[in-house]
Design an enzyme around this catalytic site. Structure first.
Site, PDB file in Angstrom:
ATOM      1  CG  ASP A 128      14.308  -1.280  12.070  1.00 13.81           C
ATOM      2  OD1 ASP A 128      15.441  -0.810  11.819  1.00 13.81           O
ATOM      3  OD2 ASP A 128      13.693  -2.041  11.293  1.00 13.81           O
ATOM      4  CE1 TYR A 159      -0.400   0.133   9.168  1.00 12.52           C
ATOM      5  CE2 TYR A 159      -2.064  -1.226   8.085  1.00 12.52           C
ATOM      6  CZ  TYR A 159      -0.748  -0.988   8.450  1.00 12.52           C
ATOM      7  OH  TYR A 159       0.213  -1.891   8.094  1.00 12.52           O
ATOM      8  CE  LYS A 203       1.210  -7.529  10.272  1.00  9.71           C
ATOM      9  NZ  LYS A 203       0.473  -6.609   9.349  1.00  9.71           N
TER      10      LYS A 203
HETATM   11 MG    MG Z   1      13.580  -3.129   9.652  1.00 17.57          MG
HETATM   12 MG    MG Z   2      12.397  -5.401  13.254  1.00 14.90          MG
END
Ligand code: MG
Ligand code: MG
Ligand code: F6R
Length: 375
Positions: free
Chosen positions: A15, A237, A240
């Site tokens: 991303d 941790y 995600k």
């Molecule tokens: Mg994003």
């Molecule tokens: Mg994404």
């Protein structure tokens, strides 16, 4: 001709900026990545490539002869993400460069932000493959569907009626907390496997292998899931990361339809808004993989490929672009509606230790003085 020889399929994603917010990838980022990978294909670094998107994640799908963890191929992906990040910055896209955690590339993108699913395979005469791309969720979201494809006889008829599959498969499962792994055989250890992978934030399926006696070597993966952030932070941790997976199909492996069948059920996964909510994963074609409602619901895209005898990617076929998955989509919308009505309550909101955002420590600190002991 590469039939019978080793070829590597790499899916590397990041991303590097959303448009708008965290919803989708701007086409100029795709074009920039295509230019860089096109040049590398011309120079022979890779055999072939395709640039896909899922939500706000840019997905580089590549074939090459350099094996997994190749510094050259990872470096190429890094360069493509870097170049696209520059464009994202110019356009002022949201979170430009967010998944490029380091400044300098050091030989491998693992631990540097991007997610990776790679497998080196001995190319079959005909090699059908599906790449899966998920947004707004985590690698454990693949536990249930991969289990169903390779071990659930109610999903995969071949496990029961195809002599080439009847012996079952081997699952490599990672314990994220203790940073270790175990291989489990199915169907013999089916219940043990489920005991682990039902806890999908702690135990994740990393790879599936055939067993001894299969036409594919027992050491060659037939499915692989990206787990980079989990790997990197194991023991601290559980981060995600919108995951990707590669699954080989047919000829003693689950048929294409058996690979897709688990997604007819939009199972609950964690992620969604602020990486802190449970919601259904909705199977969609690429053009519908743009999370909107409450930054979701989470999406999964399935791209179908045949790898040609020269190692080229013949595809993609956008496999969920099919009315046969309309029911799953409607169901996902219904479940999303139901879950949303819980607002900030569990089990819509994730348990405290799995939330990506939390104000709780601050709230507790402020209230500390006002807490009184009870009998
Ligand atoms: Mg994003
Ligand atoms: Mg994404
Ligand atoms: C979930 C996700 C989004 C963001 C949310 C808030 O994985 O990426 O739901 O968490 O949009 O984003 P910020 O804090 O960047 O405003």
């Amino acid at each position: 001709m590469l039939v019978g020889e080793k070829v590597t399929l790499s899916v590397i994603k990041a991303d590097i900026g959303g448009w708008p917010g965290h919803s989708r990838v701007h086409p100029q980022l795709v074009e920039t990545a295509e230019e860089i990978l096109g040049r590398a294909r011309g120079e022979g670094t890779i055999i072939d490539f395709y640039v896909a998107t899922c939500g706000d994640d840019l997905q580089l799908i590549m074939t090459h002869k350099k094996g997994v963890d190749s510094p050259e191929v990872h470096g190429l992906a890094w360069d493509a993400f870097k170049a696209a990040t520059e464009v994202a910055k110019e356009l002022g896209l949201y979170g430009a460069g967010q998944d490029l955690l380091r400044d300098a590339f050091s030989g491998n993108v693992r631990g540097m932000g991007p997610g990776v699913a790679e497998m080196e395979i001995t190319l079959r005469k005909s090699e059908p493959v599906v790449t899966f791309h998920m947004d707004k969720t985590e690698p454990g979201a693949f536990n249930l569907p991969i289990f169903r494809m390779f071990a659930d006889p109610f999903n995969t008829a071949g496990l029961v009626i195809d002599p080439k599959m009847h012996m079952g498969f081997r699952f490599e499962v990672w314990d994220i907390l203790k940073h270790r792994r175990v291989i489990l055989n199915t169907p013999e250890e089916l219940y043990d496997l489920l005991a682990l992978i039902g806890a999908k934030s702690r135990y994740v399926i990393k790879r599936v292998y055939p067993k001894e006696g299969h036409s594919i070597s027992k050491d060659e993966p037939v499915a692989v899931v990206s787990t980079e952030k989990l790997y990197e932070v194991a023991g601290e941790y559980v981060g995600k990361d919108d995951p990707v997976a590669i699954v080989r199909a047919q000829g003693g492996l689950p048929a294409l339809g058996e690979v897709l069948e688990p997604f007819a059920f939009p199972h609950l996964v964690s992620g969604w808004m602020r990486g802190s909510h449970n919601g259904p994963v909705m199977p969609v074609p690429m053009h519908q993989a743009n999370p909107t409602r409450f930054d979701g619901p989470p999406r999964v895209v399935a791209l179908g490929w045949q790898i040609s005898p020269r190692g080229e990617l013949v595809g993609p076929v956008d496999l969920f672009d099919d009315p046969a998955f309309d029911h799953a989509r409607r169901k996902a919308v219904e479940i999303a509606e139901y879950m949303r009505r819980h607002g900030p309550f569990e089990p819509h909101r994730l348990p405290m230790e799995e939330m990506e955002y939390t104000t709780l420590p601050g709230v507790l600190e402020r209230l500390e003085e006002r807490f009184e002991d009870i009998e």
